[in-house]
Motif scaffolding. Structure first.
Motif, short mmCIF file in Angstrom:
data_model
loop_
_atom_site.label_atom_id
_atom_site.label_comp_id
_atom_site.label_asym_id
_atom_site.label_seq_id
_atom_site.Cartn_x
_atom_site.Cartn_y
_atom_site.Cartn_z
N SER A 1 10.90 62.91 -18.21
CA SER A 1 11.25 64.43 -17.77
C SER A 1 12.06 64.60 -16.56
CB SER A 1 9.86 65.08 -17.80
OG SER A 1 10.14 66.46 -17.53
N PRO A 2 13.20 64.09 -16.95
CA PRO A 2 14.30 64.36 -15.45
C PRO A 2 14.29 65.88 -14.88
CG PRO A 2 15.26 63.20 -17.55
CD PRO A 2 14.31 63.70 -17.96
N LEU A 3 14.25 66.85 -16.04
CA LEU A 3 14.08 68.07 -15.48
C LEU A 3 12.78 68.42 -14.53
CD1 LEU A 3 15.95 70.63 -15.52
CD2 LEU A 3 14.73 71.47 -17.51
N GLY A 4 11.58 67.78 -15.18
CA GLY A 4 10.59 67.92 -14.25
C GLY A 4 10.60 67.34 -13.10
N PHE A 5 11.11 66.18 -13.07
CA PHE A 5 11.34 65.51 -11.61
C PHE A 5 12.28 66.55 -10.77
CE2 PHE A 5 14.88 63.52 -9.15
CZ PHE A 5 14.04 62.70 -8.32
N LEU A 6 13.33 66.90 -11.17
CA LEU A 6 14.12 68.23 -10.60
C LEU A 6 13.24 69.49 -10.11
CD1 LEU A 6 16.72 68.22 -9.09
CD2 LEU A 6 17.46 69.52 -11.20
N LYS A 7 12.35 69.84 -10.96
CA LYS A 7 11.52 70.76 -10.53
C LYS A 7 10.44 70.45 -9.64
CE LYS A 7 11.74 73.26 -14.95
NZ LYS A 7 10.96 73.42 -16.23
N GLN A 8 9.85 69.29 -9.67
CA GLN A 8 8.87 68.96 -8.72
C GLN A 8 9.71 68.73 -7.14
OE1 GLN A 8 8.57 65.54 -7.57
NE2 GLN A 8 6.60 65.43 -6.52
N ARG A 9 10.72 68.35 -7.12
CA ARG A 9 11.33 67.96 -6.05
C ARG A 9 11.92 69.34 -5.36
NH1 ARG A 9 10.93 63.90 -3.27
NH2 ARG A 9 8.78 63.87 -4.54
N VAL A 10 12.26 70.30 -6.15
CA VAL A 10 12.70 71.42 -5.43
C VAL A 10 11.29 72.32 -5.21
CG1 VAL A 10 13.43 73.96 -6.32
CG2 VAL A 10 14.57 71.93 -7.08
N ARG A 11 10.31 72.13 -5.94
CA ARG A 11 8.87 72.74 -5.28
C ARG A 11 8.54 72.22 -4.13
NH1 ARG A 11 7.42 73.15 -10.90
NH2 ARG A 11 6.49 71.04 -10.63
N ARG A 12 8.89 70.78 -3.82
CA ARG A 12 8.06 70.13 -2.64
C ARG A 12 8.88 70.62 -1.42
NH1 ARG A 12 5.38 64.78 -2.25
NH2 ARG A 12 4.44 65.57 -3.89
N ILE A 13 10.11 70.85 -1.43
CA ILE A 13 11.14 70.88 -0.31
C ILE A 13 11.42 72.11 -0.13
CG2 ILE A 13 13.31 70.68 -1.20
CD1 ILE A 13 14.10 68.69 1.03
N TYR A 14 11.92 73.22 -0.89
CA TYR A 14 12.30 74.39 -0.70
C TYR A 14 11.45 75.53 -0.24
CZ TYR A 14 17.19 73.20 -2.15
OH TYR A 14 18.40 72.91 -2.37
N PRO A 15 10.25 75.73 -0.56
CA PRO A 15 9.42 76.70 -0.26
C PRO A 15 9.05 76.40 1.37
CG PRO A 15 8.75 76.22 -2.40
CD PRO A 15 9.88 75.22 -1.88
N THR A 16 8.65 75.28 1.52
CA THR A 16 8.42 74.99 3.00
C THR A 16 9.60 75.20 4.09
OG1 THR A 16 6.86 73.34 2.59
CG2 THR A 16 7.30 73.19 4.69
#
Length: 191
Positions: free
Chosen positions: A52-67
């Motif tokens: 799930s490459p899109l799942g990978f990208l979503k997880q990375r975005v959720r990990r870095i951007y809000p903080t």
């Protein structure tokens, strides 16, 4: 912290003693270690999300951007309060434009008011490269990164200056930091 010292020293009107001390102790190698650790984590995450490459990208975005966005807002508030209370230099007040161009983390030359976030731009670029490799090669995405590294080394060997490419380049082929991220991927592969 190392890169923020001159910014905050200027804001508070103090000397940048911390910059000197961190430079002596760490010799600026903390960023390289961060990139290697980050490359390891990206490879680990890539293998978990290989289907799930899109799942990978979503997880990375959720990990870095809000903080990151919270730290931008918090930093702008703190610097503004210090400056407006008379303890800081008014030239260091963050502008709305400086804050807004900082939000997407896409351009190395548009970090806004806090230059300490420059390394996150490179990390986001490597996320994009890993996402593309995952989308095309799935479980074998690190082999795609091998090919990118071989091309990068070949260009460097041929004396093509890969460090003078535009700062907006979305692929880390043009950045020497790609190698340190890749080293983290290799550590993941070996372990």
């Amino acid at each position: 912290m190392f890169h923020s010292m001159p910014d905050y020293a200027y804001t508070l009107g103090a000397s940048s003693t911390g910059d000197f001390l961190f430079g002596m102790i760490m010799n600026s190698r903390g960023v390289d270690m961060f990139f290697v650790i980050s490359g390891y984590c990206i490879a680990s995450s890539g293998f978990r999300y290989s289907n799930s490459p899109l799942g990978f990208l979503k997880q990375r975005v959720r990990r870095i951007y809000p903080t990151y966005w919270m730290s931008i807002v918090f930093g702008a508030i703190v610097v503004s309060l210090i400056t407006l209370s008379g303890y800081g230099n008014t030239a260091s007040l963050p502008s709305l434009r400086g804050i807004l161009v900082s939000l997407p983390l896409l351009f190395a030359n548009q970090i806004g008011f806090n230059g300490a976030y420059w390394s996150l731009v490179h990390e986001v670029h490597f996320y994009f490269v890993a996402f593309l490799a995952l989308a095309v090669f799935r479980q074998h995405f690190i082999f795609a990164l091998d090919i990118v590294l071989i091309v990068w080394i070949t260009l460097a060997f041929l004396r093509i200056n890969v460090d003078t490419a535009p700062s907006w380049s979305p692929i880390l082929l043009t950045q020497s930091t790609f190698f340190t991220f890749y080293c983290g991927c290799l550590v993941f592969r070996v372990i």
